[in-house]
Enzyme design. Structure first.
Site: not given
Lengths: 281, 358
Positions: A81, A151
């Protein structure tokens, strides 16, 4: 630099938008796909990259785009990321419209330094010689079905604290940023939400009308930073009550900022606590 | 990590399915070896009590000598490992089915195909060695001593009070933590290592290299294990890594690539690395393996004939994991602190909402 947080579970249809010309009813995901499609078709410098975006992405946001625009414009990145965002900053500085996908907003934290210290301050620190305004980072926020750890969080407030970023919870390329939309007009209480909470609040509006005979005004905030104070304030002056719904944690969230702003300037916010008790997850 | 061994961890919702577990100081293995032999009685198996096998030699990086290629094992151990691998395979098949039947919600990362890694490594470790891994944790959780019902009930979010973990941690980018755990083991003067697992996908995260540096700088007894199953999420290693020889990517950390589909090779490599790490500091193992799941959601059990007894045991555990009552809402606020005061409460969404916490 834009940080676009869309709602991972938002497969329901978007509220109708008042636009001229031909319209199609789409889910939020389809609308994002469509928006990227248009950018890629009209802007030859535009590229889309991220984890598994090539086959369509885990939420099918980028479906068909690789086939349409080729592997050199729609491509997978390693699971990195920090690398994805930093690469995007570099790309945008060099003049390309870069669209970086972070698969879940919860994955974004390795890139936090890049967003806060590099991306958001690039124009400032180079004396406007360079900027990365062409970078859009997309990340789904909120509770995807049973997604659990890594999540489900709503970290949008972290980014609202950073000057230099515009943050939009949902977005269409045609919509003006920093402009909220009054979806339903009402007199008794103003409900403000963004993302999935807008859908929830729609149900609340109906329920409040039927069961309590309360008329609610529903506002989709659309842009978190800078947010549309005027639209919200006008509504609150009319109704005298404000209820903000968000999924993120209670402490120091966007909710508290927005509600305190209203309290401070307009001295109306009796609904504030109600909101927090019921809605903060 | 402040949980006392005596406390029973109430299995939390399916949330905890996803990610890493640090499982240390667990109770002894739940399967008695004698039971396995009993289960196989009456079948026409070899009666040799010990055998030696040749395994493939490892590719080495900054190591002059690698693990032995000649591995001996006893009949009991062989049957025990085989039983464990079969159980993990069957458990994952059942977990996949439970997921499809929506008993397991959220995400479900299956270990099918990688059984030799967890069983082989565990065979060379002791209960006092630490293991930290990420979300593909079911097999590891089982071999570390959590029962089948425990694993499956954790996945279904049911209230089965069977998991006795002294430490449970849930992370994705757990690699630097492994270096920290290894440091703690060394600091406490323990003869133990921390096995720190990650996948070929995570191998491209910058934090990995920070962890390597810390571990080597302080020479902590860490075994970094890259379970290379060929894919990081849906992207193949060739498309994600400039150097796919993961065992060489520790730079100053020596490494080896072992056949991750061969339990004996894995076991021997782990034994070698534990010895090495305790004497010399960190070492890296790349276990070349393959996951069947993601390839196909069809029953991977058809590839392997599962022992009837294993099948029955897993089915029973699955039934229990399905039928047990769901974790009550009140339980969400329990197990935060060890032995909290009797009237201890925890704040809910708002300061006006207080829940009792035990």
């Amino acid at each position: 630099m834009w940080l676009s947080c869309y709602l991972s579970s938002a497969l329901r249809s978007c509220p109708c938008l008042i636009v001229t010309g031909e319209t199609t009813r789409m889910t939020l995901v389809q609308a994002i796909n469509n928006a990227i499609d248009i950018v890629l078709s009209k802007d030859p410098t535009a590229v889309l990259f991220g984890e598994d975006v090539a086959f369509g992405g885990v939420f099918r946001v980028s479906v068909n785009l690789r086939d349409r625009y080729g592997r050199d414009r729609v491509f997978n990145s390693p699971l990195s990321e920090q690398g994805i965002v930093a690469f995007g900053i570099g790309l945008a500085c060099a003049g390309a419209t870069s669209i970086a996908e972070i698969q879940f907003a919860d994955y974004i934290f390795p890139a936090f330094d890049q967003i806060v210290n590099e991306g958001s301050k690039f124009r400032y620190r180079t004396g406007n010689l360079f900027n990365c305004g062409k970078l859009t980072i997309r990340a789904p926020i909120g509770a995807v079905g049973h997604g659990a750890l890594y999540h489900s969080q709503s970290p949008e407030a972290f980014f609202a604290h950073i000057p230099g970023i515009k943050e939009v919870p949902t977005g269409d390329y045609e919509l003006p940023l920093s402009s909220a939309e009054v979806l339903i007009e009402g007199d008794d209480v103003t409900l403000v939400g963004w993302g999935t909470q807008v859908h929830v609040l729609r149900d609340v509006v109906t329920m409040a009308q039927e069961k309590l005979n309360v008329s609610c005004e529903l506002i989709d905030l659309r842009t978190i930073l800078p947010w549309d104070l005027e639209t919200v304030a006008k509504s609150v002056v009319k109704t005298g009550r404000l209820l903000i719904a968000h999924e993120a944690p209670y402490t120091y969230g966007i909710c508290s900022r927005n509600s305190s702003t209203n309290t401070g300037q307009y001295h109306v916010s009796p609904g504030e606590r109600l909101n927090r008790e019921i809605m903060s997850v | 990590m402040v949980r006392s061994p005596s406390r029973v961890r109430h299995v939390s919702v399916e949330a905890s399915v996803m990610f890493a577990l640090v499982v240390r100081s667990l109770k002894p293995q739940s399967i008695p070896k004698s039971g396995i032999i009993g289960a196989l009685q009456g079948k026409n198996y070899s009666t040799v009590s010990e055998a030696t096998f040749e395994v493939k030699s490892c590719d080495l990086y900054k190591l002059e000598q690698g693990p032995n290629t000649s591995v001996s094992l006893s009949r009991d151990d062989a049957l025990f490992y085989y039983r464990q691998m079969q159980t993990v395979r069957r458990m994952e098949t059942v977990a996949g089915n439970l997921y499809k039947a929506k008993y397991i919600r959220g995400f479900c990362h299956l270990y099918s195909g990688q059984e030799a890694c967890c069983v082989g490594m565990e065979a060379a470790l002791t209960g006092d060695d630490a293991v930290i891994t990420a979300y593909r944790a079911h097999g590891w959780t089982y071999v570390r001593g959590v029962s089948l019902v425990g694993v499956l009930a954790e996945l279904t979010g049911k209230h089965v009070k069977v998991i006795h973990l002294t430490y449970i941690m849930i992370f994705m980018l757990q690699i630097p933590l492994g270096a920290g755990i290894a440091f703690a083991l060394q600091y406490q003067g323990k003869p133990n290592v921390c096995v720190t697992l990650y996948g070929d996908g995570a191998a491209n995260q910058g934090q990995l290299f920070e962890a390597f540096n810390l571990a080597k700088l302080w020479n902590v007894p860490a075994i970094f294990v890259c379970e290379n199953n060929g894919y990081g999420m849906g992207t193949s290693v060739e498309r994600a890594s400039a150097n796919t020889d993961y065992y060489t990517r520790g730079d100053f950390v020596p490494g080896m690539r072992v056949d991750g589909m061969d339990i004996l090779a894995v076991k021997e490599a782990t034994r070698f690395c534990k010895d090495y790490a305790l004497k010399n500091g960190p070492i890296l193992i790349e276990a070349a393996t393959y996951r069947y799941h993601g390839h196909s959601m069809s029953d991977p059990g058809t590839r392997l004939k599962i022992d009837t007894e294993v099948r029955k045991e897993v089915e029973e555990a699955a039934e229990k994991a399905k039928s047990d009552p769901e974790l009550s809402l009140e339980n969400m606020y329990n197990d935060i602190y060890v032995n909290p005061p009797a009237d201890y409460t925890v704040r809910g969404c708002d300061i006006s909402i207080q829940h009792s916490s035990t």
